[in-house]
Scaffold this motif. Structure first.
Motif, PDB file in Angstrom:
ATOM      1  N   ALA A 102     -63.021 -21.362  -2.876  1.00 18.04           N
ATOM      2  CA  ALA A 102     -63.984 -20.721  -1.988  1.00 18.04           C
ATOM      3  C   ALA A 102     -63.872 -19.207  -2.104  1.00 18.04           C
ATOM      4  N   ALA A 103     -64.902 -18.496  -1.629  1.00 15.74           N
ATOM      5  CA  ALA A 103     -64.874 -17.035  -1.650  1.00 15.74           C
ATOM      6  C   ALA A 103     -63.713 -16.533  -0.797  1.00 15.74           C
ATOM      7  N   PRO A 104     -62.948 -15.545  -1.277  1.00 14.67           N
ATOM      8  CA  PRO A 104     -61.811 -15.033  -0.504  1.00 14.67           C
ATOM      9  C   PRO A 104     -62.250 -14.476   0.852  1.00 14.67           C
ATOM     10  N   VAL A 105     -61.385 -14.614   1.836  1.00 13.69           N
ATOM     11  CA  VAL A 105     -61.630 -14.076   3.183  1.00 13.69           C
ATOM     12  C   VAL A 105     -60.547 -13.041   3.475  1.00 13.69           C
ATOM     13  N   HIS A 106     -60.934 -11.856   3.939  1.00  9.16           N
ATOM     14  CA  HIS A 106     -59.989 -10.769   4.204  1.00  9.16           C
ATOM     15  C   HIS A 106     -59.919 -10.502   5.712  1.00  9.16           C
ATOM     16  N   ASP A 107     -58.710 -10.368   6.232  1.00 10.47           N
ATOM     17  CA  ASP A 107     -58.528 -10.081   7.651  1.00 10.47           C
ATOM     18  C   ASP A 107     -57.255  -9.266   7.849  1.00 10.47           C
ATOM     19  N   ARG A 108     -57.409  -7.996   8.157  1.00 10.22           N
ATOM     20  CA  ARG A 108     -56.285  -7.105   8.466  1.00 10.22           C
ATOM     21  C   ARG A 108     -55.164  -7.224   7.419  1.00 10.22           C
ATOM     22  N   GLY A 109     -55.519  -7.027   6.173  1.00 14.65           N
ATOM     23  CA  GLY A 109     -54.529  -6.999   5.110  1.00 14.65           C
ATOM     24  C   GLY A 109     -54.162  -8.350   4.524  1.00 14.65           C
ATOM     25  N   ILE A 110     -54.641  -9.431   5.125  1.00 16.27           N
ATOM     26  CA  ILE A 110     -54.335 -10.775   4.619  1.00 16.27           C
ATOM     27  C   ILE A 110     -55.575 -11.335   3.928  1.00 16.27           C
ATOM     28  N   THR A 111     -55.434 -11.709   2.669  1.00 18.73           N
ATOM     29  CA  THR A 111     -56.515 -12.368   1.935  1.00 18.73           C
ATOM     30  C   THR A 111     -56.222 -13.853   1.866  1.00 18.73           C
ATOM     31  N   THR A 112     -57.175 -14.668   2.294  1.00 22.52           N
ATOM     32  CA  THR A 112     -57.016 -16.112   2.265  1.00 22.52           C
ATOM     33  C   THR A 112     -57.805 -16.693   1.104  1.00 22.52           C
ATOM     34  N   LEU A 113     -57.105 -17.437   0.269  1.00 16.56           N
ATOM     35  CA  LEU A 113     -57.714 -18.160  -0.848  1.00 16.56           C
ATOM     36  C   LEU A 113     -57.721 -19.640  -0.495  1.00 16.56           C
ATOM     37  N   VAL A 114     -58.881 -20.273  -0.617  1.00 17.06           N
ATOM     38  CA  VAL A 114     -59.047 -21.652  -0.164  1.00 17.06           C
ATOM     39  C   VAL A 114     -59.367 -22.556  -1.347  1.00 17.06           C
ATOM     40  N   LEU A 115     -58.481 -23.530  -1.603  1.00 18.45           N
ATOM     41  CA  LEU A 115     -58.775 -24.556  -2.600  1.00 18.45           C
ATOM     42  C   LEU A 115     -59.909 -25.413  -2.054  1.00 18.45           C
ATOM     43  N   ASP A 116     -61.011 -25.489  -2.803  1.00 16.22           N
ATOM     44  CA  ASP A 116     -62.225 -26.109  -2.264  1.00 16.22           C
ATOM     45  C   ASP A 116     -62.895 -26.964  -3.334  1.00 16.22           C
ATOM     46  N   SER A 117     -62.198 -28.027  -3.706  1.00 17.26           N
ATOM     47  CA  SER A 117     -62.742 -28.977  -4.679  1.00 17.26           C
ATOM     48  C   SER A 117     -62.583 -30.390  -4.127  1.00 17.26           C
ATOM     49  N   PRO A 118     -63.341 -30.712  -3.066  1.00 20.35           N
ATOM     50  CA  PRO A 118     -63.123 -31.988  -2.372  1.00 20.35           C
ATOM     51  C   PRO A 118     -63.393 -33.211  -3.238  1.00 20.35           C
ATOM     52  N   GLY A 119     -64.216 -33.055  -4.271  1.00 20.20           N
ATOM     53  CA  GLY A 119     -64.543 -34.196  -5.118  1.00 20.20           C
ATOM     54  C   GLY A 119     -63.347 -34.788  -5.830  1.00 20.20           C
ATOM     55  N   ASN A 120     -62.339 -33.959  -6.108  1.00 19.17           N
ATOM     56  CA  ASN A 120     -61.126 -34.479  -6.764  1.00 19.17           C
ATOM     57  C   ASN A 120     -59.870 -34.176  -5.953  1.00 19.17           C
ATOM     58  N   ARG A 121     -60.046 -33.964  -4.645  1.00 18.29           N
ATOM     59  CA  ARG A 121     -58.936 -33.696  -3.722  1.00 18.29           C
ATOM     60  C   ARG A 121     -58.121 -32.483  -4.165  1.00 18.29           C
ATOM     61  N   ASN A 122     -58.841 -31.446  -4.568  1.00 18.93           N
ATOM     62  CA  ASN A 122     -58.203 -30.186  -5.001  1.00 18.93           C
ATOM     63  C   ASN A 122     -57.176 -30.412  -6.098  1.00 18.93           C
ATOM     64  N   ALA A 123     -57.455 -31.362  -6.984  1.00 17.72           N
ATOM     65  CA  ALA A 123     -56.546 -31.616  -8.100  1.00 17.72           C
ATOM     66  C   ALA A 123     -56.538 -30.421  -9.044  1.00 17.72           C
ATOM     67  N   LEU A 124     -55.448 -30.298  -9.787  1.00 19.02           N
ATOM     68  CA  LEU A 124     -55.258 -29.145 -10.670  1.00 19.02           C
ATOM     69  C   LEU A 124     -56.030 -29.347 -11.967  1.00 19.02           C
ATOM     70  N   SER A 125     -57.317 -29.029 -11.909  1.00 20.85           N
ATOM     71  CA  SER A 125     -58.156 -29.043 -13.097  1.00 20.85           C
ATOM     72  C   SER A 125     -57.987 -27.725 -13.839  1.00 20.85           C
ATOM     73  N   ALA A 126     -58.469 -27.690 -15.076  1.00 26.66           N
ATOM     74  CA  ALA A 126     -58.445 -26.440 -15.832  1.00 26.66           C
ATOM     75  C   ALA A 126     -59.229 -25.368 -15.087  1.00 26.66           C
ATOM     76  N   ALA A 127     -60.352 -25.760 -14.449  1.00 26.94           N
ATOM     77  CA  ALA A 127     -61.187 -24.791 -13.725  1.00 26.94           C
ATOM     78  C   ALA A 127     -60.437 -24.207 -12.533  1.00 26.94           C
ATOM     79  N   LEU A 128     -59.806 -25.069 -11.731  1.00 25.92           N
ATOM     80  CA  LEU A 128     -59.106 -24.581 -10.542  1.00 25.92           C
ATOM     81  C   LEU A 128     -57.955 -23.663 -10.924  1.00 25.92           C
ATOM     82  N   VAL A 129     -57.184 -24.037 -11.940  1.00 37.19           N
ATOM     83  CA  VAL A 129     -56.065 -23.195 -12.372  1.00 37.19           C
ATOM     84  C   VAL A 129     -56.566 -21.829 -12.821  1.00 37.19           C
ATOM     85  N   GLY A 130     -57.662 -21.803 -13.576  1.00 35.06           N
ATOM     86  CA  GLY A 130     -58.211 -20.535 -14.035  1.00 35.06           C
ATOM     87  C   GLY A 130     -58.743 -19.668 -12.909  1.00 35.06           C
TER      88      GLY A 130
END
Length: 247
Positions: free
Chosen positions: A6-34
């Motif tokens: 998902a698009a990063p979210v920034h809040d007071r110095g903290i950036t949140t990165l969200v794994l968002d691939s529900p179709g494969n339960r956020n499995a480690l695909s080549a796309a997600l790793v990249g």
């Protein structure tokens, strides 16, 4: 192609990165790793980012390797090393299931909070594989007797057990965000230089592990994935049946 992050979210110095691939339960695909590696590189170079939170949508933090579109083992190792070597703390927020390679992603993070709905399992041995490359961050940070048990049996365990054995920092009894709040407050109060220098101290041994053993473990992982037993294990998993060796 739909992004796996998902698009990063920034809040007071903290950036949140969200794994968002529900179709494969956020499995480690080549796309997600990249995508995750690229996002972390941006965070590492951004002076406005004090720390990174890594979390997920759905009921699974990461289901392990995507058996239909797996990443190159060297790319996954590079991703885990990037998390460990990033000059900013990386904090995992887990409220769902973590399996196999997902535990390597989790172990690479500096601090982690797991909610009561989280569960964990190293399922590689049941597929004819072994937790090879994820051992690089996992073994230096996990109780050795517990690692032996869960590496060999593939048993599932909960957040309290994950905290007891050192896999996660904190097991939340209720809301994971409430448990995480004082951690993030502490990071916001720390100086950027202080955070970087302090992280270098606590990650030195883990980085030595990467530099010493990564090449061998990548080769070992590749050999296991190419084996007949692993083909049977992965086929059985995809067909939702027991592999031939189950007694």
């Amino acid at each position: 192609m739909t992004p796996s992050l998902a698009a990063p979210v920034h809040d007071r110095g903290i950036t949140t990165l969200v794994l968002d691939s529900p179709g494969n339960r956020n499995a480690l695909s080549a796309a997600l790793v990249g995508e995750l590696s690229a996002a972390l590189e941006v965070c590492g170079a951004d002076d406005a980012v004090r720390a990174v939170v890594l979390t997920h949508t759905g009921n699974t933090f990461c289901a392990g390797a995507d058996l239909t579109a797996p990443p190159d083992p060297a790319a996954f190792v590079a991703l885990m090393r990037r998390i460990v070597a990033l000059p900013k703390p990386v904090v995992a927020r887990v409220t769902g299931h973590v399996r196999a390679g997902g535990l390597g992603l989790l172990a690479a993070c500096d601090i982690s909070v797991a909610g009561p709905g989280a569960s964990f399992a190293l399922t590689e041995s049941r597929l004819g594989l072994a937790p090879a490359v994820i051992s690089l961050p996992l073994l230096p940070r996990t109780d050795p007797r517990a690692a032996a048990r869960y590496y060999l049996t593939g048993e599932r365990f909960d957040a309290a057990e994950a905290a007891r054995i050192g896999l996660v920092t904190l097991a939340a009894e209720g809301d994971a965000d409430q448990t995480l709040a004082p951690v993030l407050d502490g990071l916001r109060r720390a100086s950027p230089q202080g955070l970087t220098a302090s992280k270098e101290l606590v990650t030195a041994t883990v980085l030595e592990n990467f530099d010493r053993y990564a090449e061998d473990l990548i080769a070992r992982s590749a050999a296991l994935f190419a084996s007949a037993e692993a083909r049977e294990g992965m086929t059985a998993f995809l067909e939702r049946r027991d592999p031939s060796w189950v007694l």
